[in-house]
Design a protein around this motif. Sequence first.
Motif, PDB file in Angstrom:
ATOM      1  N   ALA A  71      13.890  36.202  -9.692  1.00 13.68           N
ATOM      2  CA  ALA A  71      12.651  36.539 -10.312  1.00 13.68           C
ATOM      3  C   ALA A  71      12.325  37.994 -10.016  1.00 13.68           C
ATOM      4  N   LYS A  72      12.575  38.466  -8.855  1.00 13.10           N
ATOM      5  CA  LYS A  72      12.123  39.790  -8.811  1.00 13.10           C
ATOM      6  C   LYS A  72      13.140  40.790  -9.868  1.00 13.10           C
ATOM      7  N   ALA A  73      14.317  40.593 -10.329  1.00 12.14           N
ATOM      8  CA  ALA A  73      15.095  41.370 -11.202  1.00 12.14           C
ATOM      9  C   ALA A  73      14.370  41.149 -12.424  1.00 12.14           C
ATOM     10  N   ALA A  74      13.907  40.051 -12.932  1.00 12.59           N
ATOM     11  CA  ALA A  74      13.607  39.628 -14.342  1.00 12.59           C
ATOM     12  C   ALA A  74      12.395  40.513 -14.281  1.00 12.59           C
ATOM     13  N   ASN A  75      11.336  40.494 -13.229  1.00 11.93           N
ATOM     14  CA  ASN A  75       9.991  41.331 -13.436  1.00 11.93           C
ATOM     15  C   ASN A  75      10.413  42.658 -13.511  1.00 11.93           C
ATOM     16  N   LEU A  76      11.337  43.386 -12.843  1.00  6.99           N
ATOM     17  CA  LEU A  76      11.710  44.745 -13.005  1.00  6.99           C
ATOM     18  C   LEU A  76      12.181  45.164 -14.235  1.00  6.99           C
ATOM     19  N   ARG A  77      12.985  44.130 -14.589  1.00  7.25           N
ATOM     20  CA  ARG A  77      13.711  44.325 -16.261  1.00  7.25           C
ATOM     21  C   ARG A  77      12.557  44.364 -17.151  1.00  7.25           C
ATOM     22  N   VAL A  78      11.563  43.619 -17.217  1.00  4.36           N
ATOM     23  CA  VAL A  78      10.382  43.747 -18.081  1.00  4.36           C
ATOM     24  C   VAL A  78       9.738  45.105 -18.072  1.00  4.36           C
ATOM     25  N   TRP A  79       9.479  45.568 -16.903  1.00  3.14           N
ATOM     26  CA  TRP A  79       8.834  46.571 -16.395  1.00  3.14           C
ATOM     27  C   TRP A  79       9.643  48.020 -17.021  1.00  3.14           C
ATOM     28  N   CYS A  80      10.881  47.895 -16.779  1.00  2.00           N
ATOM     29  CA  CYS A  80      11.725  48.842 -17.056  1.00  2.00           C
ATOM     30  C   CYS A  80      11.701  49.256 -18.722  1.00  2.00           C
ATOM     31  N   ARG A  81      12.039  48.000 -19.371  1.00  2.00           N
ATOM     32  CA  ARG A  81      11.591  47.937 -20.830  1.00  2.00           C
ATOM     33  C   ARG A  81      10.293  48.626 -21.495  1.00  2.00           C
ATOM     34  N   GLN A  82       9.511  48.009 -20.638  1.00  2.00           N
ATOM     35  CA  GLN A  82       8.102  48.464 -21.149  1.00  2.00           C
ATOM     36  C   GLN A  82       7.914  50.147 -21.093  1.00  2.00           C
ATOM     37  N   LYS A  83       8.360  50.526 -19.688  1.00  2.00           N
ATOM     38  CA  LYS A  83       8.503  52.046 -19.616  1.00  2.00           C
ATOM     39  C   LYS A  83       9.446  53.092 -20.041  1.00  2.00           C
ATOM     40  N   GLY A  84      10.567  52.292 -20.664  1.00  2.00           N
ATOM     41  CA  GLY A  84      11.473  53.336 -21.190  1.00  2.00           C
ATOM     42  C   GLY A  84      12.638  53.534 -20.106  1.00  2.00           C
ATOM     43  N   HIS A  85      12.841  52.640 -19.068  1.00  2.00           N
ATOM     44  CA  HIS A  85      14.074  53.135 -18.277  1.00  2.00           C
ATOM     45  C   HIS A  85      14.997  52.233 -18.561  1.00  2.00           C
ATOM     46  N   THR A  86      16.295  52.876 -18.330  1.00  6.79           N
ATOM     47  CA  THR A  86      17.567  51.901 -18.094  1.00  6.79           C
ATOM     48  C   THR A  86      17.307  51.136 -16.952  1.00  6.79           C
ATOM     49  N   TYR A  87      17.684  49.810 -17.267  1.00  2.92           N
ATOM     50  CA  TYR A  87      17.753  48.933 -16.103  1.00  2.92           C
ATOM     51  C   TYR A  87      19.125  48.246 -16.042  1.00  2.92           C
ATOM     52  N   LEU A  88      19.640  47.947 -14.770  1.00  7.18           N
ATOM     53  CA  LEU A  88      20.768  47.417 -14.614  1.00  7.18           C
ATOM     54  C   LEU A  88      20.912  46.619 -13.301  1.00  7.18           C
ATOM     55  N   ALA A  89      21.479  45.417 -13.291  1.00  5.62           N
ATOM     56  CA  ALA A  89      21.761  44.670 -12.374  1.00  5.62           C
ATOM     57  C   ALA A  89      23.031  43.916 -12.282  1.00  5.62           C
ATOM     58  N   HIS A  90      23.520  43.864 -11.027  1.00  7.22           N
ATOM     59  CA  HIS A  90      24.835  43.177 -11.264  1.00  7.22           C
ATOM     60  C   HIS A  90      24.791  41.862  -9.877  1.00  7.22           C
ATOM     61  N   ASP A  91      25.934  41.042 -10.167  1.00  7.41           N
ATOM     62  CA  ASP A  91      26.209  40.094  -9.090  1.00  7.41           C
ATOM     63  C   ASP A  91      27.244  40.746  -8.422  1.00  7.41           C
ATOM     64  N   TYR A  92      26.897  40.560  -7.102  1.00  7.89           N
ATOM     65  CA  TYR A  92      27.933  41.020  -6.047  1.00  7.89           C
ATOM     66  C   TYR A  92      29.448  40.585  -6.094  1.00  7.89           C
ATOM     67  N   TYR A  93      30.133  41.011  -5.563  1.00  9.11           N
ATOM     68  CA  TYR A  93      31.653  40.375  -5.445  1.00  9.11           C
ATOM     69  C   TYR A  93      31.379  39.316  -4.629  1.00  9.11           C
ATOM     70  N   GLY A  94      32.005  38.180  -5.172  1.00  6.77           N
ATOM     71  CA  GLY A  94      31.877  36.824  -4.571  1.00  6.77           C
ATOM     72  C   GLY A  94      30.640  35.937  -5.289  1.00  6.77           C
ATOM     73  N   VAL A  95      30.028  36.557  -5.826  1.00  5.73           N
ATOM     74  CA  VAL A  95      28.651  35.735  -6.267  1.00  5.73           C
ATOM     75  C   VAL A  95      28.467  35.324  -7.729  1.00  5.73           C
ATOM     76  N   ARG A  96      28.160  34.129  -8.188  1.00  6.67           N
ATOM     77  CA  ARG A  96      28.160  33.809  -9.476  1.00  6.67           C
ATOM     78  C   ARG A  96      29.225  34.215 -10.429  1.00  6.67           C
ATOM     79  N   ARG A  97      28.885  35.242 -11.385  1.00  3.93           N
ATOM     80  CA  ARG A  97      29.985  35.447 -12.557  1.00  3.93           C
ATOM     81  C   ARG A  97      30.867  36.589 -11.983  1.00  3.93           C
TER      82      ARG A  97
END
Length: 294
Positions: A71-97
């Motif tokens: 949820a926190k990531a999704a919130n920040l992603r929307v904020w970045c797209r509003q403000k015009g900042h590149t946004y990146l998040a990744h799954d840690y090694y050993g987590v999910r995908r």
Amino acid sequence: LVTAGGGGGGGGGNPPPPPPGLLDDEDGRSGRDQYLEVPDGKLCYDLWWVDDNEKNPLMYLPCLNREKNEAKAANLRVWCRQKGHTYLAHDYYGVRRSSGDFADGTITRWVEDSIRIIEQVLEGRKAIVVGAGVGGWVGTVLASKRPDLVAALVGIAADPDFTVDLLEAQLPEETLRRIKEDGICNVEWGKTTYPISRKLLEDGRDNLVLRGDPGSLKIKCPVRLVHGIDDEEVPYETALRLASMISHNDVTVTLIKGSEHAMEDEEDFKKLRHAVEDALTNVYEYDLRTPASG
């Protein structure tokens, strides 16, 4: 700074939707579930790219064993797209995908992978690093090791040194024995069950940041720490200890009354976005005062 608000959990609190035209694939680089090749597998990441070197990208580092789009990531992603900042998040090694077994995941490994992500996906652009829970620990080590890659650090219920100060200090001997013998064990902590591995505990001792004298942790960027007073997993005093250890003077701690570890209520999101905005403002002010600061 102590503020009221927050609570035990739940989502909500997203900022308004981004303006029209910000499509995931409009530039051929943005999108979900992309992959970066690493020597022993792949790291899965989400990227929304803005071709603007004047604005620092934001990299989000998730909580322990949580996927990149919490949820926190999704919130920040929307904020970045509003403000015009590149946004990146990744799954840690050993987590999910991402590739790997969680039992092999460590602070050292996650820091190294974060460096790869910034250097190769973000093209070495200095990032605003936002870390939640263990992501706050990873971000702290990253900022101290590679100041050339971190423009500012924002910690959300950050838990540096938790493997020693909390787990090894408070878990029953039988649980610690099972972790050592079996290599990994599910541990109930607060309101959540986490897989805790022997490698994570052992590697944690090599990445402790709350030892030494005040000011001995060499971090050269603005730092904003946001923590719930009612955090049931990591005491808010951890944020105060971390602030004391950091050498840079531009460090602010915000304590939220009524907020727990998840920090996913609307007031929590507001405080998180404010911390990011404040960090960005101070990055720009620092760069204006010192043109060669980069």
